[in-house]
Design a protein around this motif. Structure first.
Motif, short mmCIF file in Angstrom:
data_model
loop_
_atom_site.label_atom_id
_atom_site.label_comp_id
_atom_site.label_asym_id
_atom_site.label_seq_id
_atom_site.Cartn_x
_atom_site.Cartn_y
_atom_site.Cartn_z
N ALA A 179 0.87 -1.19 0.00
CA ALA A 179 0.00 0.00 0.00
C ALA A 179 0.90 1.23 0.00
N ILE A 180 0.41 2.32 -0.59
CA ILE A 180 1.21 3.55 -0.74
C ILE A 180 0.34 4.76 -0.40
N ARG A 181 0.94 5.73 0.28
CA ARG A 181 0.31 7.04 0.41
C ARG A 181 1.32 8.12 0.03
N LEU A 182 0.90 8.97 -0.91
CA LEU A 182 1.69 10.13 -1.30
C LEU A 182 0.99 11.37 -0.78
N GLU A 183 1.73 12.23 -0.11
CA GLU A 183 1.20 13.52 0.34
C GLU A 183 1.95 14.61 -0.41
N ILE A 184 1.20 15.44 -1.16
CA ILE A 184 1.81 16.47 -1.99
C ILE A 184 1.33 17.83 -1.52
N ARG A 185 2.27 18.72 -1.22
CA ARG A 185 1.95 20.09 -0.79
C ARG A 185 2.63 21.05 -1.76
N GLY A 186 1.87 22.02 -2.28
CA GLY A 186 2.36 22.86 -3.36
C GLY A 186 3.50 23.78 -3.01
N GLY A 187 3.30 24.71 -2.06
CA GLY A 187 4.31 25.73 -1.83
C GLY A 187 4.46 26.60 -3.07
N GLU A 188 5.67 26.61 -3.65
CA GLU A 188 5.90 27.37 -4.89
C GLU A 188 5.33 26.66 -6.11
N TRP A 189 5.08 25.37 -5.99
CA TRP A 189 4.55 24.60 -7.11
C TRP A 189 3.04 24.84 -7.23
N LYS A 190 2.60 25.16 -8.41
CA LYS A 190 1.17 25.35 -8.64
C LYS A 190 0.50 24.06 -9.13
N ASP A 191 1.27 23.21 -9.80
CA ASP A 191 0.73 21.97 -10.37
C ASP A 191 1.75 20.85 -10.24
N ALA A 192 1.23 19.64 -10.19
CA ALA A 192 2.05 18.44 -10.37
C ALA A 192 1.43 17.66 -11.51
N TYR A 193 2.22 16.77 -12.09
CA TYR A 193 1.71 15.94 -13.20
C TYR A 193 1.71 14.49 -12.76
N MET A 194 0.61 13.82 -13.04
CA MET A 194 0.45 12.43 -12.66
C MET A 194 -0.05 11.64 -13.86
N GLN A 195 0.14 10.33 -13.82
CA GLN A 195 -0.45 9.47 -14.85
C GLN A 195 -0.63 8.07 -14.30
N MET A 196 -1.60 7.38 -14.85
CA MET A 196 -1.80 5.97 -14.52
C MET A 196 -2.16 5.22 -15.79
N ASP A 197 -1.39 4.17 -16.05
CA ASP A 197 -1.59 3.33 -17.24
C ASP A 197 -1.67 4.15 -18.52
N GLY A 198 -0.76 5.09 -18.66
CA GLY A 198 -0.67 5.84 -19.90
C GLY A 198 -1.62 7.00 -20.04
N GLU A 199 -2.40 7.31 -19.01
CA GLU A 199 -3.34 8.42 -19.07
C GLU A 199 -2.90 9.51 -18.09
N PRO A 200 -2.33 10.61 -18.59
CA PRO A 200 -1.80 11.65 -17.73
C PRO A 200 -2.81 12.75 -17.44
N TRP A 201 -2.57 13.47 -16.35
CA TRP A 201 -3.37 14.66 -16.06
C TRP A 201 -2.54 15.64 -15.24
N LYS A 202 -2.98 16.90 -15.27
CA LYS A 202 -2.33 17.96 -14.49
C LYS A 202 -3.09 18.14 -13.20
N GLN A 203 -2.38 17.99 -12.07
CA GLN A 203 -3.01 18.03 -10.77
C GLN A 203 -2.70 19.36 -10.08
N PRO A 204 -3.71 20.21 -9.86
CA PRO A 204 -3.45 21.48 -9.15
C PRO A 204 -3.09 21.22 -7.70
N LEU A 205 -2.21 22.06 -7.17
CA LEU A 205 -1.75 21.92 -5.79
C LEU A 205 -2.14 23.15 -4.98
N ASN A 206 -2.35 22.92 -3.71
CA ASN A 206 -2.74 23.98 -2.78
C ASN A 206 -1.58 24.22 -1.82
N LYS A 207 -1.24 25.48 -1.56
CA LYS A 207 -0.10 25.77 -0.69
C LYS A 207 -0.43 25.63 0.78
#
Length: 480
Positions: free
Chosen positions: A431-459
């Motif tokens: 099992a996995i848990r990822l915790e992502i916090r933006g700070g200076e980053w406005k977006d992160a990029y993710m994909q699963m099985d070849g389908e990508p998306w842009k994930q907005p981040l909150n500071k």
């Protein structure tokens, strides 16, 4: 050390193949002569059942097919030995769908071939298969036998195969077994699921004869098990995201209570959930894939074949700052350690453990199969001494574990992809848990099985990705 999902029963565990072998297999140079009419006789369903399923899907009413059953005139029709249905994604890879669809109509009935632009997999499950089950319930033995024997062929890329498998998973949740096993005709760019189960890595050049052999193998191939992984994406409400079709909005936003959330959660959350079969990734590889997908959709004339796709993908990746980082002060070009915390549950362990994210890593991949990035094995074939030293076990597609590895800059990823070196091994996890916090980053990029998306981040608040194994196996047909 045993894997957490070891059970009795046969499975096929297929290693990664070289691209040359894949190409030869994909070109249809391996196989036997198959009589077209004999094959059609084995595959085609009785006419009244085909029409009953079609009516039920079109009207979105599983009982709509009863009329066909009661009005049938041929009472001597027998169930075919190996009834199949085929899903085609005409947009996958080289856009071979229309030609393939025409060829399939010559080999099996038109009603058994579903264009995904017209018939979605969940409609087939909810109305088509349900129609067979309702007819079997009123005494139709032909419908009962067809439901028991039916197999599914997916003509598309990894994302399309995952879409169909996810829809078929509803059968298990609703206790509507058996789960139809799935075969693949590879139309995508990477085709890693197809490679992993012996169906080749590309759409064949000699495609007319190869499709016939693929249908034959779909009726005779050995059944294999495949782990599937549930993903929950939780973010502060108000963030706008355009997720892939494999992620669906859900009101269930509960994270695993065994791991406390530091800093608390916002009062209102937006959550999505879905299932993947090959990999989930975050970072530069997903960013490149996201840009490539948008470019291909905006300029479809560029995507006229798998080779052109791969050349375009490689060229596009060079423009995204992965190979050369021109400005280290740009936060979008820094390592994931700045925005990411990683927790895992290791093999045979119920407790969450935080895993340090190496500062050099710019992409993290959680991999289920031996095949990633068009047939590469970035995890590598690890020696027993190394496995024991790191507390790892040999990786398999049905072992209940994900292999987590990191990619650094583009040069490192390139050497990994040509298998000169292995990727940066991070962990194996149940099992996995990822915790992502933006700070200076406005977006992160993710994909699963070849389908990508842009994930907005909150500071102010974290975005969470939690991955756990689905408590049943999907069934695949071996193309060997």
């Amino acid at each position: 050390m045993e894997s957490p999902s070891s059970t009795s029963g046969q499975t096929t565990r297929i290693g990664t193949r070289g691209s040359v072998i894949d190409s030869i297999r994909g070109c249809g140079l391996v196989g036997m002569r198959i009589d077209k009419e004999e094959l059609r006789k084995r595959l085609i369903m009785p006419q009244y059942l085909r029409f009953a399923m079609r009516d039920s899907i079109r009207l979105k009413d599983p009982s709509a097919g009863e009329t066909r059953f009661r009005e049938r005139t041929d009472f001597n029709e027998e169930t075919s030995d190996s009834p199949i249905v085929v899903f085609i994604n005409a947009r996958s890879g080289g856009r071979h769908g229309p030609e393939l669809k025409e060829r399939l109509h010559q080999l099996i009935a038109e009603e058994q071939v579903f264009d995904l632009a017209d018939v979605k997999p969940h409609d087939f499950v909810r109305y088509g298969l349900k129609c067979l089950e309702l007819l079997a319930g009123i005494g139709d033995t032909c419908a009962k036998d067809t439901r028991q024997r039916i197999r599914v062929v997916v003509a598309g890329g990894d994302g399309t195969v995952g879409w169909v498998l996810g829809s078929l998973g509803e059968l298990i949740k609703e206790e509507r077994e058996p789960f139809p096993p799935v075969a693949i005709i590879p139309l995508g760019t990477g085709n890693d699921l197809s490679r992993s189960f012996g169906w080749g890595g590309s759409f064949p050049f000699a495609w007319k004869s190869a499709v016939k052999r693929s249908l034959h193998r779909a009726t005779t191939g050995q059944i294999c098990r495949l782990d599937s992984w549930h993903i929950l994406l939780s973010m502060p409400m108000g963030e706008i995201v355009d997720p892939p079709h494999s992620l669906k909005h859900t009101k269930e936003c509960s994270l695993d209570e065994g791991l406390e959330v530091e800093g608390g959660l916002p009062e209102n959350l937006t959550c999505y959930e879905g299932v993947f079969y090959n990999y989930f990734s975050i970072g530069m590889d997903a960013q490149v894939a996201y840009g490539f997908h948008h470019l291909r959709n905006e300029k479809p004339y560029l995507a006229h074949g798998p080779i052109a796709n791969k050349l375009l993908y490689s060229g596009y990746s060079c423009t995204q700052g992965w190979f050369v980082t021109p400005c280290l002060s740009d936060p979008s070009l820094r390592g994931l350690k700045n925005i990411l915390r990683l927790h895992v549950k290791k093999i045979n362990c119920a407790e969450w453990e935080q895993i340090p994210v190496p500062s050099s890593v710019r992409a993290i991949v959680a991999l289920n199969l031996h095949s990633y990035g068009s047939g590469r094995n970035p995890w590598g074939n690890l020696k027993p001494d190394y496995l024991e030293k790191r507390g790892f076990v040999a990786a398999h597609a049905d072992d209940g574990l994900l292999e987590i590895f990191g990619l650094k800059q583009g040069w490192h990823a390139s050497f990994v992809m040509v298998e000169l070196i292995s990727a940066k091994h991070i962990a194996q996890a149940a099992a996995i848990r990822l915790e992502i916090r933006g700070g200076e980053w406005k977006d992160a990029y993710m994909q699963m099985d070849g389908e990508p998306w842009k994930q907005p981040l909150n500071k102010d608040y974290s975005t969470f990705v939690e991955i756990k194994r689905v408590p049943f196996h999907s069934l695949m047909i071996s193309g060997e």
